[in-house]
Write a protein that holds these residues in place. Structure first.
Motif, short mmCIF file in Angstrom:
data_model
loop_
_atom_site.label_atom_id
_atom_site.label_comp_id
_atom_site.label_asym_id
_atom_site.label_seq_id
_atom_site.Cartn_x
_atom_site.Cartn_y
_atom_site.Cartn_z
N UNK A 139 -35.25 -44.97 9.79
CA UNK A 139 -33.81 -44.68 11.02
C UNK A 139 -32.90 -43.64 11.32
N UNK A 140 -33.02 -43.15 10.11
CA UNK A 140 -32.88 -41.59 9.76
C UNK A 140 -34.02 -40.26 10.33
N UNK A 144 -34.01 -38.38 15.37
CA UNK A 144 -33.58 -37.82 16.14
C UNK A 144 -34.59 -37.46 17.48
N UNK A 145 -35.47 -38.56 17.63
CA UNK A 145 -36.62 -38.75 18.46
C UNK A 145 -35.83 -39.14 20.01
N UNK A 175 -41.79 -55.66 29.07
CA UNK A 175 -41.48 -54.92 28.20
C UNK A 175 -42.65 -54.03 27.84
N UNK A 176 -43.33 -55.19 27.35
CA UNK A 176 -44.73 -55.17 26.99
C UNK A 176 -45.43 -53.13 27.58
N UNK A 177 -45.64 -53.41 29.07
CA UNK A 177 -46.01 -52.77 30.15
C UNK A 177 -44.77 -51.78 30.16
N UNK A 178 -43.90 -51.44 29.78
CA UNK A 178 -42.49 -50.26 29.72
C UNK A 178 -42.97 -48.83 29.42
N UNK A 179 -43.97 -48.66 28.38
CA UNK A 179 -43.85 -47.50 27.90
C UNK A 179 -45.01 -47.07 28.73
N UNK A 180 -45.88 -47.69 28.73
CA UNK A 180 -47.24 -47.71 29.53
C UNK A 180 -46.85 -46.77 30.69
N UNK A 181 -45.73 -47.90 31.57
CA UNK A 181 -45.47 -47.30 32.70
C UNK A 181 -44.45 -45.54 32.85
N UNK A 335 -38.37 -43.01 24.16
CA UNK A 335 -38.58 -43.42 24.39
C UNK A 335 -39.31 -45.23 23.60
N UNK A 336 -40.14 -44.68 23.33
CA UNK A 336 -41.57 -45.06 22.04
C UNK A 336 -40.29 -46.09 20.46
N UNK A 337 -39.50 -45.17 20.77
CA UNK A 337 -39.47 -45.62 19.29
C UNK A 337 -37.92 -46.17 19.47
N UNK A 338 -37.11 -46.39 20.32
CA UNK A 338 -36.55 -46.93 20.92
C UNK A 338 -35.99 -48.55 19.26
N UNK A 339 -36.95 -49.10 20.18
CA UNK A 339 -36.98 -50.01 19.86
C UNK A 339 -36.75 -50.48 18.19
#
Length: 397
Positions: A139-140, A144-145, A175-181, A335-339
């Protein structure tokens, strides 16, 4: 004459092929920005970053194909996204030897991953690291990202808000398509900015760049060991859990060993680490991939082929995204790493007995602290481990 219902074993292979293609697309599009950001942060040039992206894609594609064919199980392989975030968090940290020093650390990490598959005590030692501390360190590293989308909105309001809004709206429905979008919206802004030219794209054919490694104690402790720990704790072990949840029981040791070997093969060309997939593994191992569980390995093979194809396009992908303002690429990576960040933070702080130690691990890992050339991820784990040991000693446990 009666008509019998179709036998699941003879069902069309279309679902498996579709699942494999979806897995490859989602796996690549959702996090390749993280990998590029990480490689550039540790000193890679554009050509070296493209080579690293290509090496990782081809390595994980070949590894998935070989393991799935051998075991007849859907063994999905991915690059170490948390590892890429760790590298990105190293921006500004002095690495002895520059990118050559980072490549030396990648080789050491690959050797440790291989050793974890050969020597079971090492694998057990990693598994014995308190989950609260491992998750707090992760998490640490990610914090930053994960702040980057907010910074992008402040720096480039129209582009930043557009990317975040599209990501949020698509995630609400699938949710699966969120990052490609989000990646497609970013690509649209890059093209609209007019920064891409035929000259900037260069040759679309992949151009591997061999980097002679350099080795140092600071790179070992600051990159190699944290990279090994987050790859094992956040990718390999969850990857085994996903397979088991879908009623597959592979022997973990050969899988760890194979990912270590392919990490070693990709490291001289700039690849940091490959490992068992977790999120995309669920696509290939679940019932949606095929009603017959004995045919789902086909999905993982197709995904492997897809990764190899994406790897051959790595030079073009790197050139396009290198033309974008860095804050936009960081926003997509965040955004890719928020989850992963949210999950790691919840797991880190879920147990009251280790909460204080986990909080200290998180703060130190996120602080950007560098001592003796060694980054905050290592010192966070040391600080949290010391507090946890002191807490247990005081309680007599």
């Amino acid at each position: 004459m009666s008509i019998s219902s179709p036998d699941p074993a003879s069902a069309s292979l279309t679902p498996a092929i579709a699942a494999g293609l979806l897995s490859a697309f989602v796996g690549f599009a959702s996090s390749f920005a993280v990998i590029l950001q990480g490689l550039i942060a540790v000193g890679a040039s554009q050509a070296q970053a493209a080579s690293g992206l290509m090496a990782l894609s081809i390595a994980m594609g070949l590894c998935a194909i070989i393991l799935s064919l051998k075991t007849r199980m859907p063994i999905s392989i991915a690059w170490s996204t948390p590892g890429g975030a760790l590298l990105a968090a190293s921006a500004g940290q002095e690495i002895a030897g520059g990118f050559a020093g980072a490549v030396g650390a990648f080789l050491i990490c690959g050797a440790l991953l291989t050793l974890a598959g050969l020597w079971k005590p090492l694998g057990r030692a990693v598994a014995a690291i308190p989950p609260a501390l491992a998750n707090a360190m992760l998490a640490g590293i990610l914090l930053g990202l994960c702040l980057a989308p907010v910074k992008a909105v402040a720096a480039l309001p129209v582009a930043g808000l557009s990317i975040v809004i599209v990501w949020a709206l698509v995630a609400k429905f699938k949710r699966l398509y969120a990052m490609p979008a989000a990646v497609l919206v970013t690509l649209g802004f890059i093209i609209a900015g007019g920064e891409i030219s035929a000259a900037s794209l260069g040759s679309l054919w992949p151009q591997p760049v061999l980097v002679m490694p350099a080795f140092s104690a600071s790179a070992l402790l600051g990159i190699a060991l944290p990279l090994f720990i987050v790859t094992m704790a956040s990718q390999n072990i969850p990857g085994i859990a996903v397979l088991q949840a879908n009623d597959y029981r592979p022997d973990p040791a050969p899988l760890f060993r194979a990912t270590g070997i392919f990490s070693l093969l990709g490291a001289p060309f700039g690849g940091h680490a490959v490992n068992l997939a977790a999120i995309t593994a669920a696509i290939c191992a679940g019932p949606e991939a095929h009603p017959d569980r004995d045919k789902r390995w086909i999905a993982a093979v197709v995904a492997g082929i897809g990764y190899i194809i994406f790897g051959l396009l790595a030079t073009a992908a790197t050139a396009v995204f290198s033309a974008a303002p860095p804050v936009l690429i960081q926003a997509v990576a965040g955004l890719a790493l928020l989850g992963a960040f949210a999950n790691a933070l919840v797991m880190a702080l879920s147990e009251a007995q280790s909460r204080e130690a986990a909080a200290i691990t998180f703060i130190v890992a996120a602080s950007g602290l560098t001592l003796f050339g060694i980054g905050g991820a290592f010192w966070g784990l040391i600080a949290g481990g010391a507090i946890l040991a002191l807490t247990r000693w005081k309680r007599g446990t």
